[in-house]
Scaffold this active site. Structure first.
Site, PDB file in Angstrom:
ATOM      1  N   LYS A 220      83.244 -52.549  17.625  1.00 59.56           N
ATOM      2  CA  LYS A 220      83.588 -51.939  16.341  1.00 59.56           C
ATOM      3  C   LYS A 220      84.198 -52.932  15.352  1.00 59.56           C
ATOM      4  CE  LYS A 220      83.326 -47.166  17.620  1.00 59.56           C
ATOM      5  NZ  LYS A 220      83.967 -45.910  18.001  1.00 59.56           N
ATOM      6  N   ARG A 254      83.642 -45.954  26.594  1.00 65.32           N
ATOM      7  CA  ARG A 254      82.301 -45.867  25.996  1.00 65.32           C
ATOM      8  C   ARG A 254      81.928 -47.249  25.470  1.00 65.32           C
ATOM      9  NH1 ARG A 254      79.731 -45.131  21.189  1.00 65.32           N
ATOM     10  NH2 ARG A 254      78.012 -43.660  21.148  1.00 65.32           N
TER      11      ARG A 254
HETATM   12  N1  HH2 Z   1      81.711 -44.001  18.582  1.00 64.52           N
HETATM   13  C1  HH2 Z   1      80.452 -43.965  18.065  1.00 64.52           C
HETATM   14  C2  HH2 Z   1      79.607 -42.874  18.344  1.00 64.52           C
HETATM   15  N2  HH2 Z   1      80.014 -41.875  19.157  1.00 64.52           N
HETATM   16  N3  HH2 Z   1      81.675 -40.892  20.527  1.00 64.52           N
HETATM   17  C3  HH2 Z   1      82.911 -40.910  21.044  1.00 64.52           C
HETATM   18  N4  HH2 Z   1      83.319 -39.921  21.856  1.00 64.52           N
HETATM   19  N5  HH2 Z   1      83.789 -41.948  20.778  1.00 64.52           N
HETATM   20  C4  HH2 Z   1      83.449 -42.977  19.966  1.00 64.52           C
HETATM   21  O1  HH2 Z   1      84.296 -43.865  19.723  1.00 64.52           O
HETATM   22  C5  HH2 Z   1      82.127 -42.987  19.387  1.00 64.52           C
HETATM   23  C6  HH2 Z   1      81.256 -41.905  19.691  1.00 64.52           C
HETATM   24  C7  HH2 Z   1      79.975 -45.078  17.207  1.00 64.52           C
HETATM   25  O2  HH2 Z   1      79.363 -46.087  17.964  1.00 64.52           O
HETATM   26  P1  HH2 Z   1      77.780 -46.267  18.164  1.00 64.52           P
HETATM   27  O3  HH2 Z   1      77.184 -45.123  18.911  1.00 64.52           O
HETATM   28  O4  HH2 Z   1      77.536 -47.579  18.773  1.00 64.52           O
HETATM   29  O5  HH2 Z   1      77.205 -46.344  16.693  1.00 64.52           O
HETATM   30  P2  HH2 Z   1      76.465 -45.304  15.765  1.00 64.52           P
HETATM   31  O6  HH2 Z   1      77.343 -44.127  15.569  1.00 64.52           O
HETATM   32  O7  HH2 Z   1      76.230 -46.098  14.507  1.00 64.52           O
HETATM   33  O8  HH2 Z   1      75.187 -44.892  16.444  1.00 64.52           O
END
Ligand code: HH2
Length: 282
Positions: A220, A254
């Site tokens: 992040k 995660r």
């Molecule tokens: N962060 C993201 C998405 N979903 N869910 C939970 N429970 N906690 C988190 O910190 C979280 C999440 C964002 O990360 P990522 O999936 O890599 O990116 P994007 O939302 O751009 O797909």
């Protein structure tokens, strides 16, 4: 920790591997957009030791535009079908939509990871209750399109804690069993660098609620703000943040890269809670 698959590792923590089936996710958008490559990626993460695979068809990065339900379904259902048949990991659906969650549960998902904590579609709570699956309730200030525009708190930890307690009470009132609820401070969701660090520093205050705490720090932007590293170069920072979160009591991590995180968390856990190392080493 519970005795449910995907959360009850002898190791004392669970790794949730991220499987993004999106064109625009902040760190891996477009890489696994076709079902075959997403399934292969999920299998690889499971082989590396992911206990849970979190499949998402809508990016929640700052500024992301919403995705239509039909499109989200077309992205995630084939991937969940493929992973249910072959990964051996528990499956989580990263969605805020009841229609997507319903289809995902049909396909084998046993965790609903809703970054809006049942605020976008409150009926999602009843679905989780009825199907007896687990849910992850995450804190977010505002919504992805606008959340990073000058977020403000009095005491960020107290406010996130009150929010999670309120959302948990809502879920329970809708029939969700308390022991099926996971909580997440939502690192990066409507938070400045200082807010993120304060939440990590005082994570034990959220752990005190009494439910497993999930943390999503992987790659992040707050890590980039500290180290100056680009998104693909943030694994060391990700490891540091997760090790500190474990030390403060988080139990579900995660992450985009599973194998290095597992090693780091095993060493950290053996150090801070020696009784776990007794049960996992021979
Ligand atoms: N962060 C993201 C998405 N979903 N869910 C939970 N429970 N906690 C988190 O910190 C979280 C999440 C964002 O990360 P990522 O999936 O890599 O990116 P994007 O939302 O751009 O797909």
């Amino acid at each position: 920790m519970t005795d449910e698959p995907g959360l009850a590792r002898e190791s004392g923590f669970s790794v949730m591997g991220v499987v993004n089936v999106t064109p625009d996710s902040f760190s891996d958008g477009g890489r696994f957009l076709d079902a075959h490559s997403a399934i292969a990626h999920g299998r690889r993460l499971a082989q590396e030791g992911a206990d849970i695979l979190d499949v998402g068809g809508e990016s929640t990065r700052p500024g992301a535009e919403p995705v239509a339900e039909r499109e989200e379904l077309a992205r995630v259902v084939p991937v969940l079908d493929g992973l249910a048949a072959s990964s051996g990991a528990a499956l989580s659906i990263d969605t805020s939509k009841v229609g997507v969650a319903r289809a995902a549960i049909e396909a084998g998902a046993t965790v609903v990871n809703d970054v809006t904590a049942f605020r976008a579609e409150p009926e999602l709570a009843a679905l989780v209750a009825e199907r007896g699956v687990r849910c992850c309730l995450m804190h977010m200030l505002g919504e992805p399109r606008t959340m990073q525009k000058s977020p403000r708190y009095g005491d960020v930890v107290a406010e996130v804690k009150a929010f999670l307690e309120e959302r948990m009470a809502f879920a329970v009132a809708e029939g969700v069993a308390e022991e099926r609820i996971l909580l997440d401070p939502g690192i990066g969701f409507g938070k400045t660098l200082e807010h993120n660090l304060e939440l990590l520093r005082r994570l034990d205050e959220l752990v005190a609620i009494g439910r497993p705490v999930v943390v999503g720090t992987s790659r992040k932007s707050f890590l980039g703000a500290i180290t100056g590293r680009e998104v693909g170069e943030r694994l060391p920072g990700t490891i540091a943040a997760n090790v500190l979160a474990l030390e403060r009591g988080a139990t579900v991590f995660r992450v985009h890269e599973v194998a290095p995180l597992r090693d780091a968390l095993q060493v950290a856990l053996a150090t801070v809670r020696p009784r776990w190392s007794e049960t996992t080493t021979t």
